[in-house]
Design a protein around this motif. Structure first.
Motif, PDB file in Angstrom:
ATOM      1  N   ALA A  14      49.358  50.437  49.533  1.00 21.40           N
ATOM      2  CA  ALA A  14      48.240  50.384  48.350  1.00 21.40           C
ATOM      3  C   ALA A  14      50.101  50.094  47.859  1.00 21.40           C
ATOM      4  N   ALA A  15      51.859  49.765  49.001  1.00 25.49           N
ATOM      5  CA  ALA A  15      52.971  49.883  47.705  1.00 25.49           C
ATOM      6  C   ALA A  15      53.327  48.424  47.596  1.00 25.49           C
ATOM      7  N   HIS A  16      52.356  47.488  48.152  1.00 24.63           N
ATOM      8  CA  HIS A  16      52.677  46.289  48.864  1.00 24.63           C
ATOM      9  C   HIS A  16      52.488  45.295  47.014  1.00 24.63           C
ATOM     10  N   PRO A  17      53.630  44.742  46.325  1.00 28.87           N
ATOM     11  CA  PRO A  17      52.979  44.517  44.768  1.00 28.87           C
ATOM     12  C   PRO A  17      52.302  43.773  44.661  1.00 28.87           C
ATOM     13  N   ASP A  18      51.629  43.578  45.234  1.00 28.02           N
ATOM     14  CA  ASP A  18      50.454  42.460  44.607  1.00 28.02           C
ATOM     15  C   ASP A  18      48.719  43.338  44.829  1.00 28.02           C
ATOM     16  N   GLY A  19      49.352  44.635  45.271  1.00 27.06           N
ATOM     17  CA  GLY A  19      48.628  45.523  45.975  1.00 27.06           C
ATOM     18  C   GLY A  19      47.739  45.767  47.069  1.00 27.06           C
ATOM     19  N   LEU A  20      46.864  46.194  47.924  1.00 22.60           N
ATOM     20  CA  LEU A  20      46.511  46.802  48.638  1.00 22.60           C
ATOM     21  C   LEU A  20      44.772  46.160  48.831  1.00 22.60           C
ATOM     22  N   VAL A  21      44.735  45.079  49.839  1.00 27.18           N
ATOM     23  CA  VAL A  21      43.590  44.850  50.771  1.00 27.18           C
ATOM     24  C   VAL A  21      42.882  45.437  51.385  1.00 27.18           C
ATOM     25  N   VAL A  47      45.919  57.741  56.818  1.00 29.20           N
ATOM     26  CA  VAL A  47      45.959  57.955  54.964  1.00 29.20           C
ATOM     27  C   VAL A  47      47.674  56.564  55.168  1.00 29.20           C
ATOM     28  N   PRO A  48      48.501  58.241  55.800  1.00 28.27           N
ATOM     29  CA  PRO A  48      49.878  57.322  55.787  1.00 28.27           C
ATOM     30  C   PRO A  48      49.932  55.186  55.395  1.00 28.27           C
ATOM     31  N   ALA A  66      43.549  47.794  57.988  1.00 26.67           N
ATOM     32  CA  ALA A  66      42.616  47.515  58.925  1.00 26.67           C
ATOM     33  C   ALA A  66      42.057  49.412  59.684  1.00 26.67           C
ATOM     34  N   GLY A  67      40.973  48.437  60.621  1.00 31.91           N
ATOM     35  CA  GLY A  67      40.743  49.697  60.996  1.00 31.91           C
ATOM     36  C   GLY A  67      41.018  50.095  62.539  1.00 31.91           C
ATOM     37  N   PRO A  68      41.661  51.444  63.045  1.00 35.48           N
ATOM     38  CA  PRO A  68      41.982  51.130  64.580  1.00 35.48           C
ATOM     39  C   PRO A  68      41.286  50.427  65.589  1.00 35.48           C
TER      40      PRO A  68
END
Length: 370
Positions: free
Chosen positions: A22-29, A15-16, A333-335
């Motif tokens: 999500a704070a990226h200017p172009d949004g979350l991928v 979650v963190p 991504a997934g750890p």
């Protein structure tokens, strides 16, 4: 062990990093979870709608039309021509089947359940719920004596490992030597990419070239979530040894594990239509062709990943450091540690994002590599 001893759900730890990305200017991928983003095919949605008058209880065993569709699908798409309706059984998605199989087989304390080293976590969870002992081993020669259930995953999640006919046949021989049920999770089988899987179908554990003429002790698990975008329908099935399928049917009747009647009808329609499967595979191939070189250019090495929905990658540092670096690019991504302790430096990239988001990820990764 048991239900009370299960760890917290691992994805809560992400979650963190999601918030950071999500704070990226172009949004979350979001390339973390393999949840389909493309529409459920219209032919399947229409089938679901026409079956909504579902006033009676559904059949645990599956409707005759669904069981026949599963049998026909194994013959047409998986090279398994000799199944009968008694050899197949629909399930409420594949995760519940994976989680419950040790319990439904009567396993308990002291019994061993083998699963891959890089593994979908529910194999271990299912063993622990049944109070059995999960053991992570890849090589059939090293599968322990006394194992009662062995899971293989071909193509694998997260690593895309895909078993050849010869490897599957060797696995069958070894499972029979030690008297174990061999369950093959094959839900990514329509998504072959590299090596022989570019032109050949991924083989099933029920393939006659594998079984030696007998399905005894063998199970194939399949889901329509990936090939047909039916994750929300919870549409899956198991096939194989008639004796075991019959025992599972009896247990599931007692437990009320009944796929909803409209879903059963929609599954039958989906299984008989290959066109939408080819279209979806083409979407994933296009996304993979864009994402893979970008991931490599950003300094990651991609391991295996010859089939399936994921790129299994490492840049030679702790996975959480890689997850943090990616989050700063707005990519989640997934750890690798979520798939067992053996791959602390790997991360998993999913292909289940829109074309626009995959292109955005590739652009950001290219910027990171320059």
């Amino acid at each position: 062990m048991g239900v009370r001893d299960l760890d917290d759900y691992p994805w809560d730890a992400v979650v963190p990093y999601r918030e950071r990305a999500a704070a990226h200017p172009d949004g979350l991928v979001d390339l973390s979870i393999g949840s389909p983003v493309d529409p459920t095919p219209a032919i399947v949605r229409d089938a679901l709608a026409e079956a909504t008058d579902a006033h009676a209880y559904p059949q645990t065993v599956g409707t005759p039309a669904l069981r026949e569709a599963i049998v026909e699908w194994y013959a047409r798409r998986r090279g398994v021509p000799d199944l009968a309706p008694r050899n197949v059984l629909p399930t409420i998605g594949s995760k519940e089947l994976v989680a419950l199989l040790p319990t439904l087989l009567g396993l308990g304390e002291g019994d061993i359940v083998v699963h891959p080293r890089a593994a979908y976590p529910t194999y271990e969870v299912g063993a622990r719920v049944a109070n059995a002992t999960p053991v992570a081993v890849d090589d059939p020669a090293e599968w322990p004596e006394g194992a009662k259930l062995i899971w293989i995953n071909t193509p694998g999640n997260p690593d895309g490992r895909t078993w050849t006919v010869d490897e599957l046949a060797a696995a069958v021989r070894r499972a029979r030597e030690i008297g174990a049920v061999l369950a093959s999770d094959e839900c990514y089988a329509e998504l072959g990419w590299d090596g022989p899987w570019e032109s050949e179908p991924v083989p099933s554990v029920l393939d006659p070239r594998v079984t030696g003429g007998s399905r005894a002790g063998l199970l194939s698990v399949y889901s329509l979530s990936k090939q047909s975008n039916l994750a929300g329908y919870r549409a899956a099935f198991i096939a194989g040894c008639g004796r075991i399928v019959g025992e599972l049917l009896t247990a599931r009747k007692h437990l009320g594990l009944m796929p909803p009647a409209p879903v059963q009808h929609a599954m039958a329609v989906a299984l008989r239509d290959d066109a939408h499967v080819e279209e979806q595979k083409a979407r994933y191939r296009s996304r993979r062709d864009i994402l893979r070189p970008a991931v490599e250019a950003a300094g990651f090495r991609i391991d295996r990943s010859e089939a399936g929905l994921y790129l299994w990658a490492t840049e030679g540092r702790d996975a959480w450091e890689s997850i943090g670096r990616l989050a700063d690019l707005g990519i989640l991504a997934g750890p690798g540690v979520f798939y067992g302790p053996h791959f602390p430096q790997h991360v998993r990239f999913s292909l289940t994002a829109s074309d626009e988001r995959i292109a955005a990820a590739a652009h950001r990764l290219a910027g990171a590599s320059s």
